[in-house]
Design a protein around this motif. Structure first.
Motif, PDB file in Angstrom:
ATOM      1  N   LEU A 135       0.829  -1.205   0.000  1.00  0.00           N
ATOM      2  CA  LEU A 135       0.000   0.000   0.000  1.00  0.00           C
ATOM      3  C   LEU A 135       0.862   1.253   0.000  1.00  0.00           C
ATOM      4  O   LEU A 135       0.568   2.233  -0.702  1.00  0.00           O
ATOM      5  N   ASN A 136       1.941   1.241   0.776  1.00  0.00           N
ATOM      6  CA  ASN A 136       2.850   2.390   0.810  1.00  0.00           C
ATOM      7  C   ASN A 136       3.539   2.605  -0.528  1.00  0.00           C
ATOM      8  O   ASN A 136       3.943   3.731  -0.862  1.00  0.00           O
ATOM      9  N   ASP A 137       3.692   1.527  -1.301  1.00  0.00           N
ATOM     10  CA  ASP A 137       4.309   1.629  -2.624  1.00  0.00           C
ATOM     11  C   ASP A 137       3.304   1.993  -3.713  1.00  0.00           C
ATOM     12  O   ASP A 137       3.661   2.034  -4.903  1.00  0.00           O
ATOM     13  N   GLY A 138       2.044   2.193  -3.331  1.00  0.00           N
ATOM     14  CA  GLY A 138       1.056   2.656  -4.294  1.00  0.00           C
ATOM     15  C   GLY A 138       0.221   1.576  -4.952  1.00  0.00           C
ATOM     16  O   GLY A 138      -0.534   1.864  -5.892  1.00  0.00           O
ATOM     17  N   TRP A 139       0.317   0.335  -4.454  1.00  0.00           N
ATOM     18  CA  TRP A 139      -0.498  -0.743  -5.027  1.00  0.00           C
ATOM     19  C   TRP A 139      -1.954  -0.598  -4.588  1.00  0.00           C
ATOM     20  O   TRP A 139      -2.248  -0.089  -3.505  1.00  0.00           O
ATOM     21  N   LEU A 140      -2.854  -1.099  -5.435  1.00  0.00           N
ATOM     22  CA  LEU A 140      -4.284  -1.013  -5.170  1.00  0.00           C
ATOM     23  C   LEU A 140      -4.857  -2.395  -4.888  1.00  0.00           C
ATOM     24  O   LEU A 140      -4.279  -3.410  -5.275  1.00  0.00           O
ATOM     25  N   SER A 141      -6.005  -2.423  -4.234  1.00  0.00           N
ATOM     26  CA  SER A 141      -6.743  -3.671  -3.982  1.00  0.00           C
ATOM     27  C   SER A 141      -5.830  -4.764  -3.423  1.00  0.00           C
ATOM     28  O   SER A 141      -5.780  -5.883  -3.938  1.00  0.00           O
ATOM     29  N   VAL A 142      -5.090  -4.445  -2.389  1.00  0.00           N
ATOM     30  CA  VAL A 142      -4.161  -5.408  -1.780  1.00  0.00           C
ATOM     31  C   VAL A 142      -4.953  -6.335  -0.867  1.00  0.00           C
ATOM     32  O   VAL A 142      -5.606  -5.891   0.079  1.00  0.00           O
ATOM     33  N   ASN A 143      -4.895  -7.638  -1.164  1.00  0.00           N
ATOM     34  CA  ASN A 143      -5.684  -8.613  -0.412  1.00  0.00           C
ATOM     35  C   ASN A 143      -4.838  -9.825  -0.029  1.00  0.00           C
ATOM     36  O   ASN A 143      -3.982 -10.269  -0.802  1.00  0.00           O
ATOM     37  N   ALA A 144      -5.117 -10.360   1.160  1.00  0.00           N
ATOM     38  CA  ALA A 144      -4.451 -11.568   1.630  1.00  0.00           C
ATOM     39  C   ALA A 144      -5.435 -12.731   1.574  1.00  0.00           C
ATOM     40  O   ALA A 144      -6.634 -12.555   1.814  1.00  0.00           O
ATOM     41  N   PHE A 145      -4.920 -13.914   1.248  1.00  0.00           N
ATOM     42  CA  PHE A 145      -5.771 -15.094   1.107  1.00  0.00           C
ATOM     43  C   PHE A 145      -5.205 -16.272   1.888  1.00  0.00           C
ATOM     44  O   PHE A 145      -3.986 -16.442   2.004  1.00  0.00           O
ATOM     45  N   GLN A 146      -6.108 -17.092   2.405  1.00  0.00           N
ATOM     46  CA  GLN A 146      -5.726 -18.265   3.181  1.00  0.00           C
ATOM     47  C   GLN A 146      -5.455 -19.463   2.283  1.00  0.00           C
ATOM     48  O   GLN A 146      -6.028 -19.586   1.193  1.00  0.00           O
ATOM     49  N   ASP A 147      -4.598 -20.353   2.772  1.00  0.00           N
ATOM     50  CA  ASP A 147      -4.378 -21.614   2.066  1.00  0.00           C
ATOM     51  C   ASP A 147      -5.343 -22.674   2.598  1.00  0.00           C
ATOM     52  O   ASP A 147      -6.273 -22.364   3.361  1.00  0.00           O
ATOM     53  N   ALA A 148      -5.133 -23.921   2.225  1.00  0.00           N
ATOM     54  CA  ALA A 148      -6.050 -24.992   2.626  1.00  0.00           C
ATOM     55  C   ALA A 148      -6.033 -25.251   4.127  1.00  0.00           C
ATOM     56  O   ALA A 148      -6.972 -25.840   4.666  1.00  0.00           O
ATOM     57  N   THR A 149      -4.977 -24.806   4.794  1.00  0.00           N
ATOM     58  CA  THR A 149      -4.887 -24.979   6.254  1.00  0.00           C
ATOM     59  C   THR A 149      -5.326 -23.724   6.998  1.00  0.00           C
ATOM     60  O   THR A 149      -5.084 -23.587   8.181  1.00  0.00           O
ATOM     61  N   LEU A 150      -5.952 -22.791   6.265  1.00  0.00           N
ATOM     62  CA  LEU A 150      -6.499 -21.548   6.810  1.00  0.00           C
ATOM     63  C   LEU A 150      -5.424 -20.594   7.326  1.00  0.00           C
ATOM     64  O   LEU A 150      -5.666 -19.755   8.195  1.00  0.00           O
ATOM     65  N   ARG A 151      -4.228 -20.709   6.763  1.00  0.00           N
ATOM     66  CA  ARG A 151      -3.160 -19.759   7.067  1.00  0.00           C
ATOM     67  C   ARG A 151      -3.042 -18.775   5.909  1.00  0.00           C
ATOM     68  O   ARG A 151      -3.141 -19.157   4.742  1.00  0.00           O
ATOM     69  N   TYR A 152      -2.816 -17.514   6.222  1.00  0.00           N
ATOM     70  CA  TYR A 152      -2.664 -16.505   5.177  1.00  0.00           C
ATOM     71  C   TYR A 152      -1.283 -16.653   4.549  1.00  0.00           C
ATOM     72  O   TYR A 152      -0.267 -16.406   5.192  1.00  0.00           O
ATOM     73  N   ARG A 153      -1.272 -17.072   3.259  1.00  0.00           N
ATOM     74  CA  ARG A 153      -0.016 -17.377   2.577  1.00  0.00           C
ATOM     75  C   ARG A 153       0.124 -16.699   1.221  1.00  0.00           C
ATOM     76  O   ARG A 153       1.138 -16.872   0.567  1.00  0.00           O
ATOM     77  N   THR A 154      -0.903 -15.967   0.789  1.00  0.00           N
ATOM     78  CA  THR A 154      -0.866 -15.323  -0.535  1.00  0.00           C
ATOM     79  C   THR A 154      -1.338 -13.888  -0.442  1.00  0.00           C
ATOM     80  O   THR A 154      -2.306 -13.581   0.267  1.00  0.00           O
ATOM     81  N   ILE A 155      -0.645 -13.016  -1.153  1.00  0.00           N
ATOM     82  CA  ILE A 155      -1.046 -11.607  -1.296  1.00  0.00           C
ATOM     83  C   ILE A 155      -1.234 -11.320  -2.782  1.00  0.00           C
ATOM     84  O   ILE A 155      -0.390 -11.702  -3.612  1.00  0.00           O
TER      85      ILE A 155
END
Length: 282
Positions: free
Chosen positions: A258-278
């Protein structure tokens, strides 16, 4: 020795040394030695078949390597990734199941484009991500960049073996992508993100995965910081950035992007419900 006895013996030995999946690993080792699949192995076990003297020797040798916690994929020489079978070994990061989910975000995005897209995999390693994009969305022009010469050799072999339309480039990512500025739809990476002081517990990772693919500086985010700037230059307006990261890093990476100016930054969970993807939009 009967196949059933060999499987039981190997499972017990692997369990004793702390291998997380002893039964599965013993099965794969036996399949490897017999050059067969799990279904055929079960059939042979049902018919009480035995190992020949040569096969038993090969199996015991492979088992001894796994008991020392050498990765199963190094022993068999292959790793599964989505629908692919990839060549792996010393000097290249072994692709993990969680990355199969990470690349899905890029594949889904590429599939919905009205015209054939262009994508790049930064730090491609074995080529897993790049080859998956190229084979599952075949109209896409895919590039892949790798710094390690050892990993580059595996990626080149895997690209050829899978007849994937991937342009592979060797070198530091900031030095080999200048001709692609502003022209890509997707930038994806599974970068090194382990903090330098956070030595992995698993011997398979600690002792065998290349350090270049593991460690990302004091907080683990140094390479991700670099990718943020490089990806911003490479992507067209509206293009997608996809990053794999460690559990617990999503908030720090989200703030960084976000500080670098990216938009719609979202985090997603993997199959074990851990956040592993942006994911983020340019």
């Amino acid at each position: 020795m009967k196949l059933s006895d060999a499987l039981a013996m190997a499972s017990q030995k692997l369990s004793e040394v702390g291998v997380p999946s002893p039964q599965a690993d013993a099965t794969w080792l036996l399949c490897h030695v017999l050059d067969t699949n799990r279904s055929d192995l079960l059939t042979r076990i049902t018919f009480d078949q035995e190992l020949t003297i040569e096969q038993l020797a090969d199996f015991l040798a492979a088992l001894a390597r796994r008991e020392k916690r050498e990765p199963l994929q190094h022993i068999t020489g292959t790793a599964a990734f989505r629908s692919l079978e990839l060549n792996v070994g010393p000097g290249v990061f072994v692709p993990r199941p969680e990355t199969e989910q990470v690349v899905q975000y890029a594949i889904d995005y590429l599939r919905q484009l009205p015209v054939p897209g262009k994508a790049i995999d930064l730090g491609t390693g074995s080529g897993a991500i790049a080859i998956a994009m190229a084979t599952e969305v075949p109209q896409t022009k895919v590039y892949a960049v790798e710094l390690s010469e050892a990993a580059f050799a595996y990626a080149a072999k895997n690209i050829e073996a899978n007849a994937a339309m991937v342009e592979l480039r060797l070198g530091a990512m900031q030095n080999v992508v200048s001709d692609l500025v502003g022209g890509l739809d997707v930038v994806i990476s599974n970068p090194p993100y382990i903090p330098n002081s956070a030595i992995p517990k698993d011997p398979e990772v600690r002792n065998y995965d290349p350090e270049l693919a593991l460690y990302g500086g004091e907080d683990g985010l140094d390479v991700i910081r670099d990718i943020s700037g490089i990806a911003a230059a490479l992507l067209r307006s509206g293009g997608l950035l996809v990053l794999e990261h460690a559990d617990g890093q999503s908030e720090a990476i989200r703030e960084l992007l976000l500080n670098d100016g990216w938009l719609s930054v979202n985090a997603f969970q993997d199959a074990t419900l851990r956040y592993r993807t942006i994911t983020a939009i340019r």
